[in-house]
Design a protein around this motif. Structure first.
Motif, mmCIF file in Angstrom:
data_model
loop_
_atom_site.group_PDB
_atom_site.id
_atom_site.type_symbol
_atom_site.label_atom_id
_atom_site.label_comp_id
_atom_site.label_asym_id
_atom_site.label_seq_id
_atom_site.Cartn_x
_atom_site.Cartn_y
_atom_site.Cartn_z
ATOM 1 N N THR A 69 0.935 -1.222 0.106
ATOM 2 C CA THR A 69 0.119 -0.087 -0.067
ATOM 3 C C THR A 69 0.725 1.367 0.123
ATOM 4 O OG1 THR A 69 -0.276 -0.131 2.585
ATOM 5 C CG2 THR A 69 -2.107 -1.203 1.152
ATOM 6 N N HIS A 70 2.114 1.043 0.755
ATOM 7 C CA HIS A 70 2.793 2.215 0.488
ATOM 8 C C HIS A 70 3.495 2.475 -0.684
ATOM 9 C CE1 HIS A 70 3.359 2.434 5.269
ATOM 10 N NE2 HIS A 70 2.177 2.754 5.118
ATOM 11 N N ASN A 75 5.773 5.654 -1.412
ATOM 12 C CA ASN A 75 6.264 5.940 -0.326
ATOM 13 C C ASN A 75 7.017 4.537 0.219
ATOM 14 O OD1 ASN A 75 7.018 6.521 2.438
ATOM 15 N ND2 ASN A 75 4.745 6.148 3.064
#
Length: 304
Positions: A69-70, A75
Motif C-alpha cells: 500500500t505504501h 512511499n
C-alpha cells in the motif's frame, strides 16, 4: 500498437508484484533494522517501542500488505542513515547513473560496431584475429581490475584524468571505459558473427550482381539486418549500466545509484535498498518495451 501497449501494461502488474515480494523477503531476511538504529545501550523497552512504531512486530503477511500500500503511492519509508525520504534519495542519485550509463553505451556502440563490421569484412586476416582476441580479452577482464589499471595509468602515473568524483566530461571518461568495455567486446563479437552470416545470404549476392556499391551493400542491406541482435544487447545491458554498476561506481567513488545501493546494503538501510531495486526494475521493464518497439521500427516484418 494500442492493444500491444495495453497488454504489456497489464502484464506489468504481476511482474511488479513478484518483484515487490522478492525485495521484501530479501530485506526481511537481511536482519533486524532495529538493532542498527539503536545503540547497544538501548533498553528492551526502547527496542520494543521502536519495533512497534515500525510495524515489525506484526505478522509477515500484514507487513507485506502495508509495504504494498505504501509503494503504490511511492512511499518507501524514511532512510535512517540520511534522515530523508528513501525514494527522493534514490531519484537524486539516478541522473548521475543515467549519464554514466548513456555515455558508456554510446562509447561502446561507437567502438564495437565499426570494429565488428571491419572484422567480418576481413575474415581470418590478422585484423580479424586482433579484433576477436581483443573482444575475448575485454569480455573476460574483471571490471574492478580494469578500473584500477586505468586509475593507475591515467590518473596516478600520467595525471591526465581525475581519480574519482563527479564533474565535467573528464570525470566520466575512466568510469565509462571501465563500464562499457565488456559491453563493447560483446557487441563487437555479435556484430561480426551476424555480419558474416548475413553477407553469405542470396540477397547480398543479388545486390552485388546489380552493381551496388560496397557501402550500400554493407550498411543499407547487411548491417540493417544485424540490428535486432544489437538492440537486444543494448536493451538488456543499458539498465545494468544505469543501475547495476555497483563495482565501477565504488571503484571510482562515483556518486550514482550503484554506490548508493552498496552503502545502503552495508548500513542495512533497507528503505533505500527497496526503493533502489524497485527503480532499477522499472528501468528494465521500460527498456524491454523500448526494445520491442525498436524491433518493429527496424524490421517491419515483426508484429507486435
Amino acid at each position: 500498437m494500442k492493444k500491444y501497449l495495453m497488454r504489456y501494461v497489464l502484464q506489468l502488474v504481476p511482474v511488479l508484484l513478484l518483484i515487490s515480494l522478492i525485495v521484501f523477503v530479501l530485506v526481511y531476511m537481511a536482519g533486524d533494522p532495529v538493532a542498527l538504529m539503536l545503540p547497544d545501550s538501548a533498553t528492551p523497552a526502547e527496542v520494543a517501542d521502536l519495533r512497534e512504531s515500525l510495524g515489525l512486530n506484526r505478522p509477515f503477511a500484514m507487513q507485506f500488505w502495508i509495504f504494498l500500500t505504501h509503494i503504490c503511492s511511492g512511499n518507501f519509508g524514511t532512510s535512517f542513515r540520511y534522515h530523508a525520504d528513501a525514494m527522493s534519495i534514490v531519484l537524486g542519485r539516478l541522473p548521475a547513473s543515467v549519464e554514466l550509463g548513456i555515455v558508456s553505451m554510446a562509447g561502446a556502440l561507437a567502438v564495437s560496431i565499426p570494429l565488428g563490421i571491419w572484422s567480418a569484412l576481413r575474415k581470418n586476416s590478422s585484423i580479424d584475429v586482433l579484433i576477436t582476441s581483443a573482444s575475448v580479452a575485454g569480455k573476460a577482464m574483471p571490471t574492478f581490475w580494469l578500473g584500477l589499471m586505468l586509475i593507475l595509468v591515467f590518473a596516478v602515473t600520467l595525471r591526465m584524468l581525475p581519480v574519482s568524483g563527479i564533474g565535467g566530461l573528464s570525470h566520466l571518461i575512466l568510469p565509462a571505459i571501465t563500464l562499457g568495455g565488456g559491453v563493447a567486446a560483446e557487441i563487437a563479437r555479435l556484430v561480426r558473427s551476424n555480419m558474416l552470416e548475413t553477407l553469405g545470404q542470396d540477397y547480398i549476392r543479388t545486390a552485388r550482381s546489380k552493381g551496388l556499391s560496397n557501402f550500400a551493400i554493407i550498411y543499407r542491406h547487411a548491417f540493417r539486418n544485424c540490428l535486432n541482435p544489437v538492440i537486444s544487447i543494448v536493451t538488456v545491458q543499458l539498465p545494468f549500466l544505469i543501475g547495476g554498476s555497483l563495482i565501477t561506481e565504488t571503484v571510482f567513488a562515483y556518486p550514482g545509484l550503484g554506490q548508493l545501493l552498496v552503502l545502503a546494503v552495508n548500513a542495512r538501510d533497507m528503505s533505500v535498498v527497496e526503493a533502489g531495486v524497485f527503480v532499477i526494475a522499472l528501468i528494465v521493464i521500460l527498456m524491454n518495451l523500448i526494445g520491442d518497439v525498436l524491433y518493429r521500427v527496424v524490421d517491419r516484418r515483426i508484429k507486435y
